[in-house]
Motif scaffolding. Structure first.
Motif, PDB file in Angstrom:
ATOM      1  N   GLY A 272       0.750  -1.244   0.091  1.00 45.84           N
ATOM      2  CA  GLY A 272       0.000   0.017  -0.095  1.00 45.84           C
ATOM      3  C   GLY A 272       0.872   1.265   0.223  1.00 45.84           C
ATOM      4  N   GLY A 273       1.999   1.259   0.970  1.00 44.35           N
ATOM      5  CA  GLY A 273       2.570   2.385   0.920  1.00 44.35           C
ATOM      6  C   GLY A 273       3.504   2.626  -0.494  1.00 44.35           C
ATOM      7  N   ALA A 274       3.913   1.522  -1.148  1.00 47.33           N
ATOM      8  CA  ALA A 274       4.529   1.560  -2.248  1.00 47.33           C
ATOM      9  C   ALA A 274       3.517   1.931  -3.497  1.00 47.33           C
ATOM     10  CB  ALA A 274       5.376   0.365  -2.744  1.00 47.33           C
ATOM     11  N   LEU A 275       2.505   1.924  -3.446  1.00 47.35           N
ATOM     12  CA  LEU A 275       1.435   2.065  -4.438  1.00 47.35           C
ATOM     13  C   LEU A 275       1.042   3.457  -4.607  1.00 47.35           C
ATOM     14  CD1 LEU A 275      -0.621   1.040  -6.254  1.00 47.35           C
ATOM     15  CD2 LEU A 275      -2.362   0.523  -4.372  1.00 47.35           C
ATOM     16  N   CYS A 276       1.014   4.224  -3.002  1.00 43.06           N
ATOM     17  CA  CYS A 276       0.644   5.380  -2.849  1.00 43.06           C
ATOM     18  C   CYS A 276       1.947   6.259  -3.529  1.00 43.06           C
ATOM     19  CB  CYS A 276       0.533   5.826  -1.609  1.00 43.06           C
ATOM     20  SG  CYS A 276       0.101   7.490  -1.264  1.00 43.06           S
ATOM     21  N   LEU A 277       3.121   5.931  -3.253  1.00 40.53           N
ATOM     22  CA  LEU A 277       4.358   6.725  -3.976  1.00 40.53           C
ATOM     23  C   LEU A 277       4.309   6.351  -5.368  1.00 40.53           C
ATOM     24  CD1 LEU A 277       6.844   5.796  -1.142  1.00 40.53           C
ATOM     25  CD2 LEU A 277       5.821   7.664  -1.576  1.00 40.53           C
ATOM     26  N   GLY A 278       3.747   5.259  -5.808  1.00 42.81           N
ATOM     27  CA  GLY A 278       3.875   5.219  -7.286  1.00 42.81           C
ATOM     28  C   GLY A 278       3.017   5.944  -8.050  1.00 42.81           C
ATOM     29  N   TRP A 279       1.795   6.285  -7.469  1.00 42.71           N
ATOM     30  CA  TRP A 279       0.820   7.190  -8.324  1.00 42.71           C
ATOM     31  C   TRP A 279       1.534   8.342  -8.123  1.00 42.71           C
ATOM     32  CZ3 TRP A 279      -2.202   4.652 -11.420  1.00 42.71           C
ATOM     33  CH2 TRP A 279      -2.574   3.383 -10.860  1.00 42.71           C
ATOM     34  N   LEU A 364      -6.517   8.678  -2.825  1.00 38.83           N
ATOM     35  CA  LEU A 364      -7.407   7.589  -2.449  1.00 38.83           C
ATOM     36  C   LEU A 364      -6.577   6.632  -1.617  1.00 38.83           C
ATOM     37  CD1 LEU A 364      -9.649   6.860  -5.608  1.00 38.83           C
ATOM     38  CD2 LEU A 364     -10.405   8.052  -3.386  1.00 38.83           C
ATOM     39  N   VAL A 365      -5.386   6.229  -2.243  1.00 41.31           N
ATOM     40  CA  VAL A 365      -4.659   5.178  -1.615  1.00 41.31           C
ATOM     41  C   VAL A 365      -4.123   5.806  -0.161  1.00 41.31           C
ATOM     42  CG1 VAL A 365      -2.534   3.832  -1.770  1.00 41.31           C
ATOM     43  CG2 VAL A 365      -3.846   3.944  -3.803  1.00 41.31           C
ATOM     44  N   ALA A 366      -3.694   7.083  -0.283  1.00 43.14           N
ATOM     45  CA  ALA A 366      -3.289   7.710   1.016  1.00 43.14           C
ATOM     46  C   ALA A 366      -4.395   7.710   2.024  1.00 43.14           C
ATOM     47  CB  ALA A 366      -2.815   9.193   0.981  1.00 43.14           C
ATOM     48  N   LEU A 367      -5.568   7.931   1.639  1.00 46.88           N
ATOM     49  CA  LEU A 367      -6.915   7.682   2.372  1.00 46.88           C
ATOM     50  C   LEU A 367      -6.899   6.229   3.103  1.00 46.88           C
ATOM     51  CD1 LEU A 367      -9.742   9.791   0.684  1.00 46.88           C
ATOM     52  CD2 LEU A 367      -8.377  10.418   2.874  1.00 46.88           C
ATOM     53  N   ALA A 368      -6.607   5.097   2.252  1.00 47.51           N
ATOM     54  CA  ALA A 368      -6.668   3.735   2.605  1.00 47.51           C
ATOM     55  C   ALA A 368      -5.563   3.543   3.592  1.00 47.51           C
ATOM     56  CB  ALA A 368      -6.545   3.016   1.490  1.00 47.51           C
ATOM     57  N   LEU A 369      -4.425   4.313   3.463  1.00 48.14           N
ATOM     58  CA  LEU A 369      -3.278   4.068   4.412  1.00 48.14           C
ATOM     59  C   LEU A 369      -3.582   4.533   5.794  1.00 48.14           C
ATOM     60  CD1 LEU A 369      -0.165   4.521   2.171  1.00 48.14           C
ATOM     61  CD2 LEU A 369      -0.912   2.383   2.997  1.00 48.14           C
ATOM     62  N   VAL A 370      -4.280   5.778   5.880  1.00 48.71           N
ATOM     63  CA  VAL A 370      -4.648   6.503   7.047  1.00 48.71           C
ATOM     64  C   VAL A 370      -5.687   5.767   7.833  1.00 48.71           C
ATOM     65  CG1 VAL A 370      -5.809   8.569   7.891  1.00 48.71           C
ATOM     66  CG2 VAL A 370      -3.855   8.988   6.066  1.00 48.71           C
ATOM     67  N   THR A 371      -6.562   5.260   6.962  1.00 43.68           N
ATOM     68  CA  THR A 371      -7.924   4.485   7.635  1.00 43.68           C
ATOM     69  C   THR A 371      -7.024   3.071   8.214  1.00 43.68           C
ATOM     70  OG1 THR A 371      -9.260   5.115   5.970  1.00 43.68           O
ATOM     71  CG2 THR A 371      -9.727   3.011   7.271  1.00 43.68           C
ATOM     72  N   ALA A 372      -6.419   2.421   7.543  1.00 45.87           N
ATOM     73  CA  ALA A 372      -5.652   1.173   8.102  1.00 45.87           C
ATOM     74  C   ALA A 372      -5.014   1.524   9.354  1.00 45.87           C
ATOM     75  CB  ALA A 372      -4.774   0.555   7.084  1.00 45.87           C
ATOM     76  N   GLY A 373      -4.153   2.530   9.168  1.00 45.31           N
ATOM     77  CA  GLY A 373      -3.294   2.990  10.415  1.00 45.31           C
ATOM     78  C   GLY A 373      -4.037   3.349  11.610  1.00 45.31           C
TER      79      GLY A 373
END
Length: 395
Positions: A272-279, A364-373
């Protein structure tokens, strides 16, 4: 993995081709039917909306039928609406065929996920899910680029005819490979399944799936104009770029399926972290062809690796809802698939340029990471509080 599971993937391949192929056909559909590019992109959202509504409803309805009968019925409707879509000159009719096709696809996938999970040992749901979803990745590698190529050679309608033709052998494969037992034979009662869906962990997994899949579809839907208008490549490169994304998705599902049963946390956090940075990297580097092509391959792998792992975690989170959990997982992921293209089209329509969908994907991926955290921190606080309370009682 049982051979029947691979045959189910044939049908998923046909349906995945239909769901994804519009990313290479949007400009041609817009021009032929006299609508804007964002309006044509909304066809993807219409399909996803049908999946959202249809998945839980069709999953519940399919409990009354045999598994084979349900799968064949859904697949037959799917085939028929693509024939209608191939011959219509009305954008409204085309939208309607996407919605009805999505309802059929949703029902098929919901039953297929439950069928796949029932074919393997309880601890192998991740691999079973990745095998079934391999049909989707194969659609990205072969079906979607082929659809884009057909669209360039003979028009977008040829791609719809091709999906209908590919669905025919899928019908034969399902009829020969899937047992005919009742879809709810040996399953808990419907009310019991609904109760098991209240698990807080399941709700979080479904939310994360919606956000991650929304990011994927947001950029993927508008990948063709990104490639031609930002990267500066000729239209002939569009099928190649789509194939790169598909090849990456195949790698992601394959690797994710092997890790999802053993190390899901590492896949979701690291991927997930790599995906956010990739976008973010794609948004910044889309103007450079070599950078863009490499990132498309990588992002395909990360998107589908994380996404398939989330689907398997949904199955693990609701073991007492073997029929309905597949429907709700399908619905949640397609909430993202509907939201993503709409957000991307809105950003383009607001004059933010063809890079803007990529930035939306990153958010959107950043929001997913925040939610999971947040979920992880809250769970630890509750555990620490309960531990302190237990210690006080012992004292």
């Amino acid at each position: 993995m049982p051979f029947a599971l691979f045959l189910l993937g044939v049908a998923v391949f046909a349906q995945g081709t239909s769901e994804f192929m519009l990313s290479g056909l949007v400009p041609d559909i817009a021009r032929d039917l006299g609508v804007s590019v964002p309006a044509a992109g909304a066809l993807t959202s219409a399909f996803a909306a049908g999946m959202v509504v249809g998945a839980p409803l069709m999953a519940g309805l399919a409990r009354r039928w045999s598994r084979r009968g349900a799968l064949l019925g859904f697949l037959g409707v799917f085939l028929a609406v693509h024939v209608v879509g191939a011959v219509t000159d009305s954008f409204g009719v085309l939208v309607a065929t996407r919605v009805v096709g999505a309802l059929a696809n949703a029902g098929f996938l919901a039953v297929a996920l439950g069928t796949a999970a029932g074919m393997v040992a309880p601890e192998a749901k991740g691999r079973a899910t990745s095998t079934l979803l391999g049909g989707v990745t194969l659609a990205c590698v072969v079906g979607v680029p082929a659809g884009a190529l057909l669209g360039q050679l003979w028009g977008w309608r040829a791609a719809f005819w091709a999906v209908a033709l590919v669905s025919l052998p899928a019908v034969v494969a399902v009829a020969r490979s899937v047992p005919g037992g009742s879809a709810d034979s040996g399953r808990p009662a419907l009310r019991g399944e609904l109760r098991s869906l209240r698990d807080p962990r399941l709700r979080v997994v479904l939310l994360l799936g919606a956000l991650v899949n929304g990011a994927t579809f947001c950029t993927f839907t508008y990948l063709a104009p990104l490639v031609t208008r930002v990267t500066g490549l000729a239209s002939g490169w569009v099928p190649i770029v789509l194939a790169l994304f598909g090849a990456g998705s195949f790698v992601g599902v394959t690797v994710g399926g092997r890790l999802a049963d053993r190390r899901p946390g590492a896949v979701l956090a690291g991927g997930g972290g790599a995906l956010c940075l990739g976008w973010v990297a794609l948004a910044l580097g889309a103007g450079r062809p070599a950078v863009a092509l490499g990132l498309v391959l990588l992002l395909g792998a990360l998107s589908f690796g994380v996404g398939s792992t989330l689907i398997s975690q949904a199955l693990y989170a609701a073991p007492d809802a073997p029929t309905l959990v597949g429907g709700f997982a399908t619905a949640a992921f397609n909430v993202g698939a509907a939201l993503g293209p709409w957000l991307g089209g809105t950003a383009i329509g607001a004059g933010l340029g063809h890079r803007s969908p990529v930035w939306v994907s990153a958010v959107l991926v950043a929001l997913a990471l925040v939610t999971a955290g947040f979920r992880t921190v809250r769970r630890r606080l509750v555990r620490d509080r309960d531990g302190a309370s237990a210690a006080a009682l012992r004292a």
